[in-house]
Write a protein that holds these residues in place. Structure first.
Motif, short mmCIF file in Angstrom:
data_model
loop_
_atom_site.label_atom_id
_atom_site.label_comp_id
_atom_site.label_asym_id
_atom_site.label_seq_id
_atom_site.Cartn_x
_atom_site.Cartn_y
_atom_site.Cartn_z
N ASN A 93 0.33 7.80 6.08
CA ASN A 93 -0.45 7.59 4.90
C ASN A 93 -0.82 6.12 4.74
OD1 ASN A 93 -0.29 10.03 3.90
ND2 ASN A 93 1.68 9.66 2.88
N GLU A 136 5.50 13.61 -9.44
CA GLU A 136 5.35 14.14 -8.07
C GLU A 136 5.37 15.35 -7.82
OE1 GLU A 136 8.78 13.08 -5.69
OE2 GLU A 136 7.53 12.63 -3.87
N HIS A 172 2.67 18.25 -6.52
CA HIS A 172 2.84 19.21 -5.44
C HIS A 172 2.85 20.61 -5.98
CE1 HIS A 172 5.28 16.08 -3.07
NE2 HIS A 172 4.20 15.99 -2.68
N GLY A 230 -2.37 19.78 -5.46
CA GLY A 230 -2.66 19.56 -3.95
C GLY A 230 -3.97 19.58 -3.30
N ASP A 231 -4.72 20.30 -4.01
CA ASP A 231 -6.36 20.36 -3.51
C ASP A 231 -6.99 19.15 -3.80
OD1 ASP A 231 -5.40 22.80 -2.52
OD2 ASP A 231 -6.45 24.09 -4.12
N LEU A 245 -5.32 15.88 -4.96
CA LEU A 245 -4.76 14.88 -4.82
C LEU A 245 -3.63 14.66 -3.63
CD1 LEU A 245 -3.80 13.80 -8.43
CD2 LEU A 245 -5.66 12.91 -7.02
N GLN A 246 -3.61 13.71 -2.69
CA GLN A 246 -2.72 13.56 -1.73
C GLN A 246 -2.06 12.09 -2.06
OE1 GLN A 246 -5.12 12.95 1.73
NE2 GLN A 246 -4.96 15.18 2.31
N ILE A 247 -0.44 12.50 -2.06
CA ILE A 247 0.42 11.44 -2.47
C ILE A 247 0.39 10.32 -1.17
CG2 ILE A 247 2.36 10.52 -3.24
CD1 ILE A 247 2.74 13.24 -4.60
N VAL A 248 -0.21 9.04 -1.42
CA VAL A 248 -0.05 7.94 -0.44
C VAL A 248 1.36 7.38 -0.09
CG1 VAL A 248 -0.83 5.86 0.38
CG2 VAL A 248 -2.62 7.69 -0.43
N LEU A 252 -2.59 7.71 -5.09
CA LEU A 252 -3.10 9.33 -5.12
C LEU A 252 -4.68 9.11 -4.41
CD1 LEU A 252 -2.18 10.35 -8.53
CD2 LEU A 252 -0.65 10.54 -6.18
N ARG A 253 -4.54 9.76 -3.26
CA ARG A 253 -5.91 9.83 -2.37
C ARG A 253 -6.65 10.89 -2.85
NH1 ARG A 253 -4.56 8.83 2.79
NH2 ARG A 253 -4.96 6.73 2.54
N VAL A 305 -8.85 13.95 -2.60
CA VAL A 305 -9.48 14.90 -1.52
C VAL A 305 -10.95 14.83 -1.70
CG1 VAL A 305 -9.31 16.86 -0.30
CG2 VAL A 305 -7.27 16.22 -1.26
#
Ligand SMILES: *Cc1c(COP(=O)(O)O)cnc(C)c1O
Length: 429
Positions: free
Chosen positions: A165, A338, A342, A346-347, A349-352, A366-367, A369
């Motif tokens: 990440n 968090e 989850h 999840g579709d 935001l990806q947690i960095v 939060l990246r 997507v």
């Protein structure tokens, strides 16, 4: 299960069960369309404590009524005004009162500390930092290298992220310190990395740096008021931080500085000014500089009293709670954020930020997507719905639930807004 997690009844029950939720009432929360914002930008500018105005007005009133006499009268006289914040500040960072001082601003303090603690030689000139350090820190260390006649190209060592990440493993830090050990004059590290939200083990980094004979300092801009710091016991040589982020002391607030007590009577060179001179003889106005022992010996000028006043209000709140219970609340809030991500987001935001609570503070980076354009669209949708995070190029939204004033209700408002946006943007193709 996720239905309950995503219900306001659940979020409000979590808030009601936590007595610290009441602290929110001590802050002025900006409004959006008549409703309180869900404000997650305490990592950038913390909210105003209600008590700040009274402390500022006290200074203005004193100035109006007493002018120069204000230096010597009352409980909050200006001559020793910086001492009013010394003990509570020491409690926030895990230091002895003589090890901390509120003065200047962060980057100024970083330079002052490097004047004393970055003492390069031909054999040992290098400074070790993280790649992607906050620009001000990088400018400061590169300019110090040049000031001493060294070349940042050769002697500024930047550790690259080695985890998926963009975070940095302890192993990478250990290897870099070992590899460059004999050439290292200074290791300068963040408490919490501003972009990824990763928190570091200060004590271990100090141990590794000292084992190679290097000095070890920290920039705690994102660590102070966020992590439970133990600067004294961790053996940190020096640290600097600002007070306008989690410390809620207002834009451009007076900053903080820590010098470990083993350096209290250092004969290292320093840039001196009259306010760092020994208090007992300062007003003899003699030509010789005799430093006050401890961190206060690095002061240059008499401090901006109006700039220090809001910090008193902030520290009163930290003292009321204590860093330990505040940190516990912070873990619960960020853990809830968090969990929501989850469970359903999840579709989008990806947690960095690392998942281990020991390796983060309150912030989650939060990246989004799908890249920058989609990220900007989500960010703007959130702001239009009264949910304020901040944006870091190219595709990251930082959300920092500040345990002093954010609530589970705020966190759920964020998650619901993200979910609504995801549905809407799907419908609109
Ligand atoms: C916020 C921040 C700064 C800001 O520096 P100032 O001197 O207060 O303007 C510097 N470094 C880091 C790591 C920060 O997060």
């Amino acid at each position: 299960m996720t239905t309950e997690l995503f219900s306001f009844a659940h979020a409000d029950a979590l808030d009601a069960a936590d007595p610290l939720t009441r602290l929110r009432g001590e802050f002025l929360i900006p409004k959006h369309d008549g409703h309180e914002q869900a404000y997650f930008v305490g990592n950038s500018l913390g909210l105003q404590p209600r008590g700040a105005r009274a402390h500022v007005e006290e200074v203005l009133d004193k100035w109006a009524a007493e002018a120069v006499e204000g230096h010597f009268t009352g409980n909050a006289q200006w001559m020793p005004y910086h001492e009013l914040v010394r003990e509570p500040l020491a409690r926030v960072v895990g230091a002895k009162p003589s090890e901390v001082v509120a003065m200047n601003t962060l980057t100024v303090n970083l330079h002052l500390m490097m004047v004393s603690f970055y003492r390069p030689t031909r054999e040992r000139p290098a400074i070790l930092i993280e790649a992607g350090a906050f620009p001000s820190d990088r400018h400061a260390v590169a300019s110090q290298l040049r000031f001493h006649g060294f070349d940042p190209e050769a002697d500024l060592i930047e550790i690259e992220a080695d985890e998926a990440n963009g975070t940095i493993s302890m192993g990478a830090i250990e290897r870099a310190i070992a590899q460059h050990g004999r050439r290292l004059a200074l290791v300068l590290w963040p408490g919490v990395q501003y972009r990824t939200g990763q928190a570091f083990d200060l004590k271990e980094i100090v141990r590794l740096a000292h084992a190679q004979g290097a000095v070890c300092g920290f920039d705690l801009a994102h660590g102070v008021g966020n992590l439970q710091l133990e600067l004294h016991d961790s053996g940190v040589d020096f640290a600097v931080w600002c007070h306008y982020k989690y410390m809620n002391s207002g834009p451009g607030a007076v900053a903080g500085c820590f010098v470990h007590e083993r350096h209290a009577d250092t004969d290292r060179p320093r840039f001196a000014g009259w306010w760092g001179h020994d208090v007992s003889t300062r007003f003899r106005m003699g030509p010789q500089f005799v430093p006050t022992p401890g961190a206060e010996g690095w002061q240059l000028s008499n401090p901006p009293i109006l700039g220090l006043a809001p910090l008193r209000a902030s520290l009163e709140l930290y003292d009321r709670v204590g860093m330990q219970s505040l940190r516990e609340r912070s873990r619960r809030l960020t853990g809830y954020l968090e969990k929501l991500i989850h469970a359903r987001l999840g579709d989008t935001l990806q947690i960095v930020t690392p998942g281990d609570p020991v390796r983060r503070g309150c912030q989650l980076s939060l990246r989004v997507v799908g890249g920058r354009e989609r990220g900007r669209a989500l960010f703007e949708y959130l702001a239009a719905n009264g949910v304020l995070g901040d944006w870091r190029e190219p595709d990251v939204i930082r959300i920092s639930p500040a345990p002093l004033y954010n609530t589970h209700n705020d966190v759920l408002r964020f998650a619901q807004a993200v979910e609504n946006w995801t549905h809407e943007s799907r419908r609109n193709g």
